[in-house]
Design a protein around this motif. Structure first.
Motif, mmCIF file in Angstrom:
data_model
loop_
_atom_site.group_PDB
_atom_site.id
_atom_site.type_symbol
_atom_site.label_atom_id
_atom_site.label_comp_id
_atom_site.label_asym_id
_atom_site.label_seq_id
_atom_site.Cartn_x
_atom_site.Cartn_y
_atom_site.Cartn_z
ATOM 1 N N VAL A 10 0.863 -1.183 0.000
ATOM 2 C CA VAL A 10 0.000 0.000 0.000
ATOM 3 C C VAL A 10 0.896 1.228 0.000
ATOM 4 O O VAL A 10 1.673 1.427 0.923
ATOM 5 N N THR A 11 0.811 2.018 -1.055
ATOM 6 C CA THR A 11 1.646 3.217 -1.107
ATOM 7 C C THR A 11 0.796 4.427 -1.477
ATOM 8 O O THR A 11 -0.403 4.304 -1.726
ATOM 9 N N GLN A 12 1.481 5.578 -1.511
ATOM 10 C CA GLN A 12 0.745 6.802 -1.821
ATOM 11 C C GLN A 12 1.209 7.368 -3.147
ATOM 12 O O GLN A 12 2.282 7.042 -3.636
ATOM 13 N N THR A 13 0.421 8.253 -3.676
ATOM 14 C CA THR A 13 0.878 8.999 -4.838
ATOM 15 C C THR A 13 0.313 10.409 -4.737
ATOM 16 O O THR A 13 -0.454 10.721 -3.820
ATOM 17 N N GLY A 14 0.698 11.247 -5.694
ATOM 18 C CA GLY A 14 0.216 12.632 -5.664
ATOM 19 C C GLY A 14 -1.112 12.746 -6.399
ATOM 20 O O GLY A 14 -1.847 11.769 -6.567
ATOM 21 N N CYS A 15 -1.387 13.971 -6.882
ATOM 22 C CA CYS A 15 -2.670 14.236 -7.538
ATOM 23 C C CYS A 15 -2.667 13.660 -8.943
ATOM 24 O O CYS A 15 -1.716 13.835 -9.689
#
Lengths: 125, 595
Positions: free
Chosen positions: A65-70
C-alpha cells in the motif's frame, strides 16, 4: 517461552509487519492519492485502513500500500488505484473506510473488481 | 499497525556519518505532521553501501535515500511520508532512471548479490527480538531440538559443504563432528568475533544488524556437540556490536531461548560475552581461548586441537561470526539448497568488505564463484577517476594480491590459494596504477610486526628483519642480495612460526614478489618507484617551458623549497623539498611533475 507454538504465534504476529519491507516485482500495488485534494477529501483514513487491513490479513508479502500525488481527478478523491501484475489498472473513486474494507475483501482477497466503486461506473462528463 | 516503515541504518558507518541525529529529527517531524501512529521509524543494521551513508529506506515503496542530511528530513516527511511524493533528488542516484525510480534490488550494486548471512542486515531492528522471530528466527533451533538428533545436525552441515568463513576454510560439519566424538563432562561453543584485518568489517555488520542469528546458531552448535555454555569473543573496539549483543542475549534469556530447558526439551544453553582488547593475534584460535581464560592472549602449539583440548582444557568448537550466520538458514532450507550455490568445493556465499580504489565502498555478499571482475566492475562500480586496475588484495595481512591477469578467476577458497592469495575473512582492497606494491607489502608487514605477540622467534624477529629490508628497498638503499635474503626469510618464517599469524605474515611479500617482481627490481636497480609513491625515490621538477612564474607553487610550498621571481621560471631546491606534492596540485599550467 516454553513451546514452539508460542514462537509460531510471535512469528505470525510479526511476519506481516516485517513483510512490509519486502521488495518484490510481483507485488500488487494499492496506491492512494495523497495530494492536498485527496487529503482534504479524506484519503488519510482510507490509507491507514487499507494498510491495517492488509497487515491484519497477512497480505503484506503480496500487496504493498503506497501513496501517490494528484492524478488530476480532484473531484473524485479519495482515489485508490489497484494494480495487480498482469491485469489492467483499476481505479476506485470517492473512497471511504468502509469501501476500502470491501475492496480488500472482494478485490484483493476474492479477485473480483468491485465495479460499482470504479471510475468506469460513474457517468463522467 | 503502521502503514509505512522508515528504516535508518544504525551500523557503525552510518552512525559515524550521523544517523542518530537523522532518527531524532525524523521522529520530531513525524510527530509534528501527526503521523506518529502511521509511520514507524526503525533503526537497522548495515545495508552495505557504507560510502553513501547515512542510508534510509522508506517501505512499502522501498525508496532508497542516500547521504541523507538532517536538513532534508522535513522535506522527506512532508512530501514523501505525508503526501506520497518521493523526493527523487535525494534518492540514491543509481535508482533514478529516465524511466522512473528503479528498485534497489535492480541496481548494479545489489543485482548480483545474494544475501544469506546478511539476510536480515538492514531489514530488521536488531534490538527487537520479535523482528528476528518475524523473519523465521529461532525456528531452526526449535526444529533442531524437537525433530533432529545431534548427528542429524552434523550430517546436514557436512552435506551442505559449509566451510569456515574466518579464513581457513575448514569444513564446519567436520569440526563439529570431531568435537562431538570427544567425551567430556563439559564442552564449549565459542564464537570468534575478533575481526582484526585492516579494512574488514563483515562480522561487525552481522553482529550489529542481526545479533540473534549468532546466538541461535551457537545454541544449535551446543546441541550438536553436547555443550551447554557458549562464549562470544568480541573486540571492545566494536561498541555498537557489543551493546546489541548484550541486548540480544538479555532478550533471548527473557524468552527462554537461552537458559534452562529450552522449548521444554530439557536442553540447557547459555552464552556470555568476553571482550578482547584488540590484539590481532587473539583472532588465532588458541590465543583467543587463552584470552577467554583470562590469561595473556598468546597462541600455543597444536595438537592438541581445540576439538580435543580447547577452552579450559575441554573440547571446544570455535567458529567465525559469518559461519554461524549461515547455519540457521541451512537447517531450515536444507543442505541441498545451500550446496546449490557456489562452486564445487566452496559452497554458499561469501561476504566481502570492499575498500580502496573503488566506487562503491561497502559490504557485499556474493555467491562463491563470482569473478573478481564482476565484483569490482559491476557490483563495486569500477575504479574512480578512470584509473587502471592493478591488483586486489584479499585476506589482509595474511593474504596476498590478485593481479589483473587473474581478473576473471572465480572467487573461491581453492582458486585464491592456487594463485597465492587466500579468502581470509573477506577484506578486499582494490589498488590502481597509483599504488606501489612494495609499499603495500611494507604496510602489511608494519601491521604484523606491531601485532606479533612475541612468543616465537621466527615471527617476532623475522618479521622485523623483513620490514627492515622492505624499508631499505623503498628508500632505494637495497641490493639484489637483500631481495634474495628477503625471500629466504619469507619461507623460513612461514615454516617455523608457531601460529597462523607468523605462518602467513610473509604472504603479502611473497605474492607481490610473484606478480610484481619488476617493481621491486625497479626500486633496487633503477632507484625508481614506478607508481610514484615511495618518497625517497621521487623528485619533483618544474618544466621551464611551461612555468609562467605565477609564484603560486612557491607560496604554497610548506618547506620554502621553491625559488624564483615573478614571471620567471621557478626551480625546486631538492635538498629542501619534502615531497608533499602540494606544488603539483596547485600548479594551473601542469608545469610540475614527479619522476
Amino acid at each position: 517461552m516454553k513451546t514452539l507454538a508460542e514462537l509460531k504465534a510471535i512469528r505470525e504476529k510479526m511476519q506481516n509487519q516485517v513483510g512490509l519491507r519486502a521488495e518484490d516485482h510481483n507485488h500488487t500495488r494499492v496506491v492512494v492519492g495523497m495530494a492536498t485534494c485527496g487529503i482534504a477529501a479524506g484519503a488519510r483514513p482510507v490509507l491507514t485502513k487499507l494498510s491495517q487491513e492488509i497487515q491484519e490479513r497477512g497480505l503484506t508479502e503480496k500487496v504493498a500500500v503506497t501513496q501517490t500525488g494528484c492524478i488530476g481527478l480532484c473531484q473524485y478523491e479519495p482515489i485508490v488505484e489497484v494494480m495487480v501484475p498482469g491485469e489492467p489498472k483499476v481505479t476506485y473513486i470517492r473512497m471511504n473506510e468502509e469501501k476500502a474494507v470491501e475492496v480488500v475483501n472482494r478485490h484483493l482477497v476474492g479477485g473480483h473488481v468491485v465495479d460499482e466503486y470504479t471510475l468506469g461506473a460513474t457517468d463522467m462528463k | 499497525m503502521y502503514r509505512s516503515h522508515v528504516l535508518v541504518c544504525g551500523g557503525t558507518g552510518c552512525t559515524s556519518s550521523g544517523s542518530p541525529q537523522i532518527i531524532e529529527r525524523l521522529k520530531d517531524e513525524i510527530e509534528k505532521q501527526g503521523l506518529t501512529d502511521e509511520v514507524a521509524v526503525i533503526q537497522t543494521g548495515c545495508h552495505g553501501l557504507c560510502a553513501l551513508g547515512p542510508i534510509m529506506i522508506v517501505y512499502p515503496d522501498a525508496s532508497f535515500y542516500s547521504m541523507v542530511k538532517v536538513e532534508d528530513i522535513p522535506e522527506i516527511v512532508s512530501e514523501h511520508l505525508l503526501k506520497g511524493r518521493v523526493v527523487t533528488r535525494l534518492l540514491y542516484d543509481e535508482t533514478v532512471t529516465s524511466a522512473g525510480v528503479k528498485a534497489l534490488i535492480d541496481t548494479d550494486f545489489y543485482k548480483k548479490q545474494h544475501r544469506v548471512a546478511l539476510r536480515n542486515c538492514g531489514v530488521i531492528n536488531p534490538e527487537v527480538i520479535d523482528e528476528y522471530i518475524g523473519t523465521g528466527g529461532y525456528e531452526a533451533l526449535g526444529k533442531v531440538l524437537t525433530e533432529m538428533t545431534p548427528d542429524d545436525v552434523i550430517q546436514i552441515l557436512l552435506d551442505s559443504g559449509l566451510r569456515g568463513r574466518g579464513g581457513g576454510g575448514f569444513p564446519t560439519g567436520l569440526k563439529w563432528k570431531l568435537a562431538k566424538q570427544n567425551d567430556a563432562d563439559q564442552k564449549y561453543v565459542c564464537c570468534n568475533a575478533d575481526e582484526g584485518d585492516p579494512g574488514a568489517f563483515m562480522d561487525r555488520s552481522v553482529l550489529e544488524g542481526d545479533p540473534h542469528v549468532v546466538l541461535e546458531a551457537m545454541a544449535i552448535a551446543g546441541y550438536a556437540i553436547g555443550a551447554n555454555q557458549g562464549y562470544i569473543y568480541v573486540r571492545a573496539e566494536y561498541p555498537i556490536a557489543v551493546e546489541r549483543l548484550k541486548i540480544a542475549i538479555e532478550q533471548a534469556r527473557e524468552y527462554n531461548l537461552l537458559g534452562k530447558d529450552i522449548f521444554g526439551t530439557g536442553f540447557d544453553f547459555d552464552i556470555d560475552l568476553r571482550l578482547g582488547a584488540g590484539a590481532f593475534v587473539c583472532g588465532e584460535e588458541t590465543a583467543l581461548m587463552t584470552s577467554i581464560e583470562g590469561k595473556r592472549g598468546e597462541p600455543r602449539p597444536r595438537p592438541p586441537f581445540p576439538a580435543q583440548k580447547g577452552l579450559f582444557g575441554k573440547p571446544t568448537i570455535l567458529n567465525n561470526v559469518e559461519t554461524y550466520a549461515n547455519i540457521p538458514q541451512i537447517i531450515l532450507n536444507g543442505a541441498d539448497w545451500f550446496a546449490s550455490m557456489g562452486t564445487e568445493k566452496s559452497k554458499g556465499t561469501k561476504v566481502f568488505a570492499l575498500g580502496g580504489k573503488i566506487h562503491n565502498t561497502g559490504l557485499v555478499e556474493i555467491p562463491m564463484g563470482t569473478t573478481l571482475r564482476e565484483v569490482i566492475e559491476e557490483i563495486g562500480g569500477g575504479i574512480p577517476n578512470g584509473k587502471k586496475f592493478k591488483a586486489a588484495q584479499t585476506g589482509g595481512p595474511s593474504g596476498g594480491c590478485i593481479p589483473a591477469e587473474h581478473f576473471d578467476i572465480p572467487i573461491d577458497y581453492d582458486n585464491l590459494i592456487s594463485i597465492g592469495s587466500m579468502m581470509g575473512s573477506g577484506g578486499l582492497i582494490v589498488m590502481d596504477e597509483d599504488d606501489c606494491m612494495v609499499d603495500i607489502a611494507k604496510f602489511f608487514l608494519e601491521f604484523t610486526v606491531e601485532e606479533s605477540c612475541g612468543k616465537c622467534t621466527p615471527c617476532r624477529v623475522g618479521t622485523r628483519r623483513m620490514l627492515e629490508i622492505l624499508t631499505k628497498i623503498t628508500k632505494g638503499q637495497a641490493t639484489m642480495e637483500d631481495l634474495d635474503k628477503l625471500e629466504e626469510l619469507c619461507y623460513y618464517i612461514k615454516e617455523n612460526s608457531l601460529c597462523g599469524l607468523g605462518q602467513t605474515a610473509p604472504n603479502p611479500v611473497l605474492s607481490t614478489l610473484r606478480y610484481f617482481r619488476d617493481e621491486y627490481e625497479a626500486h633496487i636497480k633503477e632507484k625508481r618507484c614506478p607508481a610514484g609513491v615511495c618518497k625517497a625515490l621521487l623528485s619533483y621538477v618544474i618544466d621551464r617551458d611551461k612555468c609562467r612564474g605565477c609564484t603560486l607553487c612557491a607560496r604554497n610550498c610548506p618547506a620554502g623549497a621553491i625559488i624564483g621571481s615573478v614571471k620567471n621560471p621557478h626551480i625546486i631546491d631538492t635538498n629542501k623539498c619534502v615531497k608533499c606534492g602540494a606544488c603539483m596540485e596547485k600548479c594551473k599550467f601542469g608545469a610540475i611533475s614527479k619522476k
